[in-house]
Design an enzyme around this catalytic site. Structure first.
Site, PDB file in Angstrom:
ATOM      1  N   ASP A  17      39.736  94.078  76.991  1.00 50.37           N
ATOM      2  CA  ASP A  17      39.973  95.139  77.983  1.00 50.37           C
ATOM      3  C   ASP A  17      38.802  95.312  78.943  1.00 50.37           C
ATOM      4  O   ASP A  17      38.562  96.396  79.468  1.00 50.37           O
ATOM      5  CB  ASP A  17      40.249  96.498  77.286  1.00 50.37           C
ATOM      6  CG  ASP A  17      41.319  96.388  76.216  1.00 50.37           C
ATOM      7  OD1 ASP A  17      42.333  95.730  76.483  1.00 50.37           O
ATOM      8  OD2 ASP A  17      41.118  96.941  75.118  1.00 50.37           O
ATOM      9  N   LYS A  20      39.209  91.525  82.641  1.00 49.75           N
ATOM     10  CA  LYS A  20      39.273  90.073  82.941  1.00 49.75           C
ATOM     11  C   LYS A  20      40.377  89.792  83.953  1.00 49.75           C
ATOM     12  O   LYS A  20      40.213  88.949  84.831  1.00 49.75           O
ATOM     13  CB  LYS A  20      39.549  89.262  81.655  1.00 49.75           C
ATOM     14  CG  LYS A  20      38.445  89.368  80.615  1.00 49.75           C
ATOM     15  CD  LYS A  20      38.824  88.657  79.350  1.00 49.75           C
ATOM     16  CE  LYS A  20      39.979  89.286  78.631  1.00 49.75           C
ATOM     17  NZ  LYS A  20      39.731  90.629  78.058  1.00 49.75           N
ATOM     18  N   GLY A  44      46.841  92.159  77.359  1.00 46.01           N
ATOM     19  CA  GLY A  44      47.528  92.853  78.432  1.00 46.01           C
ATOM     20  C   GLY A  44      46.592  93.012  79.602  1.00 46.01           C
ATOM     21  O   GLY A  44      45.666  93.804  79.552  1.00 46.01           O
ATOM     22  N   HIS A  45      46.776  92.189  80.625  1.00 42.50           N
ATOM     23  CA  HIS A  45      45.936  92.321  81.811  1.00 42.50           C
ATOM     24  C   HIS A  45      46.647  93.224  82.815  1.00 42.50           C
ATOM     25  O   HIS A  45      47.810  93.003  83.128  1.00 42.50           O
ATOM     26  CB  HIS A  45      45.732  90.962  82.484  1.00 42.50           C
ATOM     27  CG  HIS A  45      44.970  89.985  81.639  1.00 42.50           C
ATOM     28  ND1 HIS A  45      43.849  90.321  80.943  1.00 42.50           N
ATOM     29  CD2 HIS A  45      45.183  88.674  81.425  1.00 42.50           C
ATOM     30  CE1 HIS A  45      43.396  89.256  80.319  1.00 42.50           C
ATOM     31  NE2 HIS A  45      44.197  88.245  80.587  1.00 42.50           N
ATOM     32  N   GLN A 227      41.487  88.868  75.051  1.00 39.51           N
ATOM     33  CA  GLN A 227      40.613  89.664  74.168  1.00 39.51           C
ATOM     34  C   GLN A 227      39.133  89.424  74.537  1.00 39.51           C
ATOM     35  O   GLN A 227      38.852  89.122  75.675  1.00 39.51           O
ATOM     36  CB  GLN A 227      40.876  89.351  72.690  1.00 39.51           C
ATOM     37  CG  GLN A 227      42.252  89.820  72.197  1.00 39.51           C
ATOM     38  CD  GLN A 227      43.325  88.773  72.323  1.00 39.51           C
ATOM     39  OE1 GLN A 227      43.079  87.600  72.133  1.00 39.51           O
ATOM     40  NE2 GLN A 227      44.522  89.180  72.647  1.00 39.51           N
TER      41      GLN A 227
HETATM   42  P1  GDP Z   1      41.711  92.856  80.564  1.00 45.16           P
HETATM   43  O1  GDP Z   1      42.660  92.672  79.419  1.00 45.16           O
HETATM   44  O2  GDP Z   1      40.326  92.420  80.224  1.00 45.16           O
HETATM   45  O3  GDP Z   1      42.218  92.271  81.826  1.00 45.16           O
HETATM   46  O4  GDP Z   1      41.580  94.408  80.813  1.00 45.16           O
HETATM   47  P2  GDP Z   1      42.737  95.500  81.008  1.00 45.16           P
HETATM   48  O5  GDP Z   1      43.654  95.095  82.074  1.00 45.16           O
HETATM   49  O6  GDP Z   1      43.322  95.890  79.692  1.00 45.16           O
HETATM   50  O7  GDP Z   1      41.866  96.751  81.417  1.00 45.16           O
HETATM   51  C1  GDP Z   1      41.227  96.798  82.562  1.00 45.16           C
HETATM   52  C2  GDP Z   1      41.679  98.046  83.291  1.00 45.16           C
HETATM   53  O8  GDP Z   1      40.625  98.443  84.097  1.00 45.16           O
HETATM   54  C3  GDP Z   1      42.843  97.807  84.212  1.00 45.16           C
HETATM   55  O9  GDP Z   1      43.635  98.966  84.290  1.00 45.16           O
HETATM   56  C4  GDP Z   1      42.189  97.519  85.550  1.00 45.16           C
HETATM   57  O10 GDP Z   1      42.972  97.878  86.659  1.00 45.16           O
HETATM   58  C5  GDP Z   1      41.009  98.404  85.452  1.00 45.16           C
HETATM   59  N1  GDP Z   1      39.834  97.911  86.172  1.00 45.16           N
HETATM   60  C6  GDP Z   1      39.372  96.621  86.272  1.00 45.16           C
HETATM   61  N2  GDP Z   1      38.222  96.606  86.981  1.00 45.16           N
HETATM   62  C7  GDP Z   1      37.965  97.888  87.312  1.00 45.16           C
HETATM   63  C8  GDP Z   1      36.898  98.524  88.016  1.00 45.16           C
HETATM   64  O11 GDP Z   1      35.959  97.903  88.463  1.00 45.16           O
HETATM   65  N3  GDP Z   1      36.968  99.886  88.131  1.00 45.16           N
HETATM   66  C9  GDP Z   1      37.970 100.630  87.627  1.00 45.16           C
HETATM   67  N4  GDP Z   1      37.947 101.947  87.793  1.00 45.16           N
HETATM   68  N5  GDP Z   1      38.982 100.066  86.958  1.00 45.16           N
HETATM   69  C10 GDP Z   1      38.982  98.727  86.800  1.00 45.16           C
END
Ligand code: GDP
Length: 429
Positions: A17, A20, A44-45, A227
């Protein structure tokens, strides 16, 4: 000399989370292929494009850029039904997928009985892992147990049905042992999944060959992990981990290329730390701060909606991630979430339960719940960063915070993300 492409791995450096999806989405603009190398629909991205939000579980985030080829490598466990639900939802939203998505013939199939097993095992377990219940663990167990089915098996219905009949018998026995008689709609779910077999075969490919040929032709490739490092089966907080290797070396194994084809490894770190599921989180906030930062950062799981536990940035973990992944650079995400805090802490070391001090991430996960992080306090910047696009325009204290993350992690900061939108990114250097 023939043209030589470039191959970059994007890997999570905490408990997943980290954002990525957003970083892959930003970098995908300049590449030709994006490939997933492990995990399944437990990832879940969340990606924001304009006003639209897309949650992708199996298809790489690169799919949101027209014309990019998106692959699922042999290292993933593929839930056929879920995969096509996601595929069709993208089509419904007007994304052109013609010839753009490929699935390794060597990828393992995650079938409906894996989900049943996952839930039954987790509810019977003395030590809960906090799985997403999507069947990932049991599917990887079948892979390692050499009982699994792969995409290529869909091409031989006779053999497939024999192996599935044997699997279902095994699963029924196991469910009985676990005291779960929940085989209810299994036959219907299996039929539904297998009816999509021909469709899956029509997009099956050899990801290793495809990526190697693309690199030789001078194309650029991103390999996308799911992950994070602390959830890696070997290098994470075992047993509170996922059932695959999430770290960068697995990008080669999980797509079928050689490790020498990889040129760069970008580690994604959130500017603070979060964890969903069970297991220790050394830098966890006190309850009030936990709730505050969770609300600021919207820290609820994209797959399960579960609230994520939040804590200060942990450089002990970041150093471990830099070493295990061989990071060539870091992308720091969600810096903007910290905009309103007056002071910030960074954990630089742990005081272990026996009183000794370590700067290294301990192998004994159980000791992690008793460690006391040693913090360094930094001043906050108390100014909005969401509209900043150049490093030099960030408040001095925000730059100081990033400098400290870089020094303590041992890898250069190459990107800073300051919001959910594609354009909210600061390239560094
Ligand atoms: P992933 O699985 O690593 O892709 O992460 P997730 O998608 O589960 O969580 C990332 C969350 O943070 C998502 O809702 C993104 O839109 C949000 N996000 C990503 N980068 C940023 C950022 O720089 N600032 C903020 N406020 N939200 C972000």
């Amino acid at each position: 000399m023939p043209p030589q492409g470039s191959c970059t791995v994007i890997v999570g450096c905490q408990w997943g989370d980290e954002g990525k999806g957003k970083i892959v989405d930003v970098l995908a603009e300049d590449v030709d292929i994006v490939a997933r190398y492990q995990g399944g629909a437990n990832a879940g991205h969340t990606v924001h494009v304009g006003e639209d939000e897309f949650i992708l579980h199996q298809i790489p985030s690169g799919v949101l850029h027209a014309g990019k080829r998106c692959l699922l490598g042999n290292g993933v466990v593929l839930d056929i039904r879920q995969f096509f639900d996601e595929y069709d939802a993208l089509l419904d939203r007007g994304i052109d997928l013609d010839g753009r998505v490929g699935v390794s013939r060597r990828a393992q199939l995650l079938l409906p009985y894996h989900r049943l097993l996952d839930k039954a095992v987790e509810s019977a377990a003395a030590t809960k892992i906090g799985t997403t219940g999507r069947g990932i663990g049991p599917a990887y167990e079948d892979k390692a147990g050499r009982r699994g089915l792969r995409v290529a098996d869909l091409g031989n219905p006779e053999r497939l049905h024999k192996r599935i009949a044997a699997a279902q018998e095994r699963v029924t026995r196991r469910l009985e042992q676990l005291g779960s008689g929940a085989t209810g709609a299994l036959d219907v779910a299996m039929e539904e999944a297998l009816s999509l077999g021909e469709r899956l075969l029509s997009i099956a490919t050899d990801t290793g060959q495809e990526i190697t040929a693309a690199l030789k032709a001078g194309k650029r490739v991103l390999l996308e992990g799911a992950q994070g490092t602390a959830l890696d089966l070997d290098h994470g907080t075992y047993p509170f981990v996922t059932s695959s290797n999430t770290t960068a070396a697995s990008a080669a194994t999980g797509t079928g290329i050689g490790p020498t084809s990889i040129d760069a490894v970008v580690g994604v770190v959130k500017a603070y730390t979060t964890r969903v599921g069970e297991g220790p989180l050394p830098t966890a906030f006190e309850p009030e701060m936990d709730e505050h930062v969770r609300a600021l950062g919207g820290e609820f799981g994209a797959t399960t909606g579960r609230p994520r536990r939040c804590g200060w940035f942990d450089s002990v973990l970041a150093r471990h991630a830099a070493q295990v992944n061989g990071l060539t650079g870091i992308a720091v995400t969600k810096l903007d979430v910290l905009d309103t805090l007056s002071t910030l802490e960074i954990a630089t070391a742990y005081r272990m339960p026996d009183g000794s001090i370590t700067e290294d991430f301990p192998a004994d996960t159980w000791s992690l719940s008793g460690v006391e992080p040693i913090y360094e306090t930094l001043p906050g910047w108390e100014a909005p960063t969401g509209d900043v696009r150049r490093l030099e325009d960030l408040p001095a204290n925000a730059r100081g915070y990033l400098d400290r993350i870089e020094e303590l992690s041992g890898a250069p900061v190459q990107w800073v993300s300051v919001g959910t939108k594609r354009r909210q990114i600061i390239p560094v250097g």
